[in-house]
Design an enzyme around this catalytic site. Structure first.
Site, short mmCIF file in Angstrom:
data_model
loop_
_atom_site.label_atom_id
_atom_site.label_comp_id
_atom_site.label_asym_id
_atom_site.label_seq_id
_atom_site.Cartn_x
_atom_site.Cartn_y
_atom_site.Cartn_z
NE ARG A 117 -3.99 -2.10 2.12
CZ ARG A 117 -3.84 -3.02 3.05
NH1 ARG A 117 -2.91 -2.87 3.98
NH2 ARG A 117 -4.62 -4.09 3.07
CD GLU A 181 5.17 16.11 -24.42
OE1 GLU A 181 4.65 16.96 -23.67
OE2 GLU A 181 4.49 15.22 -24.99
CE LYS A 223 3.36 17.00 -16.02
NZ LYS A 223 3.67 15.69 -16.59
CD GLU A 233 -5.50 15.21 -16.83
OE1 GLU A 233 -5.73 14.02 -16.64
OE2 GLU A 233 -4.71 15.62 -17.69
NE ARG A 237 -1.69 16.76 -14.39
CZ ARG A 237 -1.20 16.03 -13.41
NH1 ARG A 237 -1.62 16.23 -12.17
NH2 ARG A 237 -0.30 15.10 -13.62
CG ASN A 241 -3.58 16.60 -22.17
OD1 ASN A 241 -2.64 15.84 -22.06
ND2 ASN A 241 -4.56 16.69 -21.27
CG HIS A 248 -3.49 10.64 -27.56
ND1 HIS A 248 -4.16 11.15 -26.46
CD2 HIS A 248 -2.21 10.45 -27.15
CE1 HIS A 248 -3.32 11.28 -25.45
NE2 HIS A 248 -2.13 10.86 -25.84
#
Lengths: 363, 363
Positions: A117, A181, A223, A233, A237, A241, A248
């Site tokens: 955990r 990026e 970032k 998000e 945020r 993208n 994508h």
């Protein structure tokens, strides 16, 4: 060496950036117990595993060497990490070290989030993309046959070591994909940084340590600022993208791996910029600068010529960012400012796709 | 109906306790989206799945029916939940409902923690053990072939519905096993509650709604107080493990499933009490009361006669609670107060084991 502190209350951590950090003793202060397990892959292990291990005198060091590639970013592979942790009786005070690119970082972080955990982990990203992307934000996880990154956790590392020296062994295509990026951070958030990138793009492509170090620092800083405002998000945020919804679609159409993620994002960013220009939010001159910096970074600026407008429409419709059937896109309002919107005429999006696919086919 | 609010800041949630709650509209206010996926098992589904579904008018309801048993509490089974969630295109606003005992709750909570990096979930525990144990604390996870509960997450539900009515279909042995955990809360934390339990033990064993409801409420309240002080289990939360180190040794020796967890904890609690008595921390009269209440709850008070002192020693040495080779045990200082310690003579532990194993063999 530069150090950026990511402020997240009791989960704050440092990102160390610079040449040759792997061979320095920066890891030890971040390790709380005596057990350490390095997780890496078959490509990175022969290059850097010994170097990292040699900095860990006095610890009990285990290692897991996984196969290399996005196709292995699965729950089964993470289970191999669990097998190893249990076989070697790692306890709750163990520290996992992710030594590799984004795939290794995502899986190791997820394994650390779940093992007993939650145990500590450290990121040692070995690609430019992972240095500027996975270093901040705490996203970990694996793919499922029915969707990318569908299983995972938000989990923060204890520290990040971004050694710019390791980028010298990176294939040039991967370096460029990482630069895509970096350019994105300038475009969405900081026009001064974009100006600086334009002036230093050749040094970055050539792998200059000082330029890379500065670019990584500012990318992580941006970032971190964005993520701090929106850790889970739901809002701003999403600006991170930029180019990704188009990207994508390109990756899905081509089959994952043929286009690098950063290459698809580059072509996608140019599509987003083109649509922004049609909406009157970007000048022709700004559009030309955006195209020029991507070309200088040796990145593709046009989508694959064999794709059609219909391919994009159907592939973008299944993206996670679609809400209530309307495609939401990150678009630019000048250089250094972005917004998420579904409020644009569908015809303009079609014009953008037709125009740039036409240019791609004209070759 | 009683409602207990578990205070955890922005992750606070209510536990509703009472007869017939499954058939009331208590779930709907806890569901934030339109999609719901009920996860249950083959034993519970025919009894209660329709009832829960009929309370969910207006939602898109999917279901996953898993095989019943601790042996299925694995990563593979959780992956079946992920398969179903993706096949039915559950998005980030879906809510998972765990309808079953501890195994279903642990796996569903873990699936919710990991699916798209975290979606909502609701616990509808259908055993007394899970109502008083899994309702509070946020522990979720699965077993690994090399260790129980080794993979998981801390993750809180949006709400818990503990319907005492469902306990009427519970086999009497399982009801008793749940009562063992209820007794534990009195022993470690609240002598008044222990007094009350002594006075109402027959009603509890008979399945009386009012008595069960009150016992569940106070048990959850105690656990919530303990967990609030120690969410990630570094200090006083360990007190919740009274009897568990002995109990795990019994379960491991017998093979998981032959002794129910609560039965092993009962026999283990009597071992802990016996050692506490030898240390002078518990009177003979208190020891006798502890033994009597367990007998009245139809629980075993002696370990399996075929076990040896050596079995206990070696099985307890691998328990997670061992630090630096010394066995740490939860022991009692009177009724209603406990402590964790490794500071006791090894000979006294041997005497305890020899004595009670001897009594078990004498039959």
């Amino acid at each position: 060496m530069r150090t950026l502190n990511v402020e997240l209350g009791d989960r704050a951590y440092p990102i160390h950036i610079g040449d040759g950090l792997l061979r320095q003793s920066l890891l030890q202060p971040c390790i709380r117990g005596r057990q350490v397990c390095i997780v890496t892959n078959e490509t990175v292990a022969p290059l850097y595993l010994d170097a990292v291990e040699s900095c860990l005198h006095g610890f009990e060091v285990e290692r897991v060497v996984l196969p290399d590639g996005e196709q292995f970013k699965t729950l089964d592979t993470v289970n191999r990490i669990f097998d190893r942790l249990l076989e070697t009786r790692q306890n709750r005070t163990t520290t996992l070290i992710a030594l590799g690119g984004g795939v290794i970082g995502d899986m190791t972080g997820f394994a650390a989030a779940c093992y007993q955990r939650g145990v500590d982990f450290i990121q040692v990203p070995t690609t430019l993309l992972s240095q500027v992307d996975s270093s901040v934000g705490g996203k970990t996880g694996v793919n499922h046959p029915l969707g990318k990154n569908m299983i995972g956790a938000f989990y923060q590392p204890r520290c990040v070591l971004a050694d710019t020296g390791v980028l010298k062994t990176l294939p040039p295509r991967e370096l460029s994909a990482g630069i895509a990026e970096v350019i994105k951070y300038g475009l969405i958030y900081d026009s001064d940084f974009f100006d600086w990138l334009e002036a230093h793009i050749d040094s970055l492509v050539a792998g200059d340590d000082e330029a890379l170090s500065r670019a990584i620092y500012r990318s992580c800083e941006i970032k971190a600022e964005v993520v701090a405002q929106d850790e889970k998000e739901s809002g701003i945020r999403a600006l991170l993208n930029l180019g990704h919804t188009f990207g994508h679609a390109i990756e899905a159409h081509q089959g994952y791996g043929r286009w690098l993620h950063g290459e698809a994002v580059a072509a996608g960013t140019l599509l987003a910029a083109d649509l922004s220009r049609r909406l009157g939010w970007l000048t022709d001159e700004q559009m030309a600068r955006i195209e020029a910096i991507h070309r200088a970074a040796k990145l593709p600026v046009l989508p694959p010529p064999e794709m059609t407008v219909e391919d994009f429409r159907s592939l973008m419709a299944v993206d996670k960012k679609v809400l209530d059937g309307r495609i939401r896109l990150v678009l630019l309002r000048g250089i250094g400012s972005a917004l998420v919107t579904s409020d644009f005429p569908a015809e303009l999006l079609d014009e953008t796709l037709e125009t740039r696919l036409g240019l791609a086919r004209a070759g």
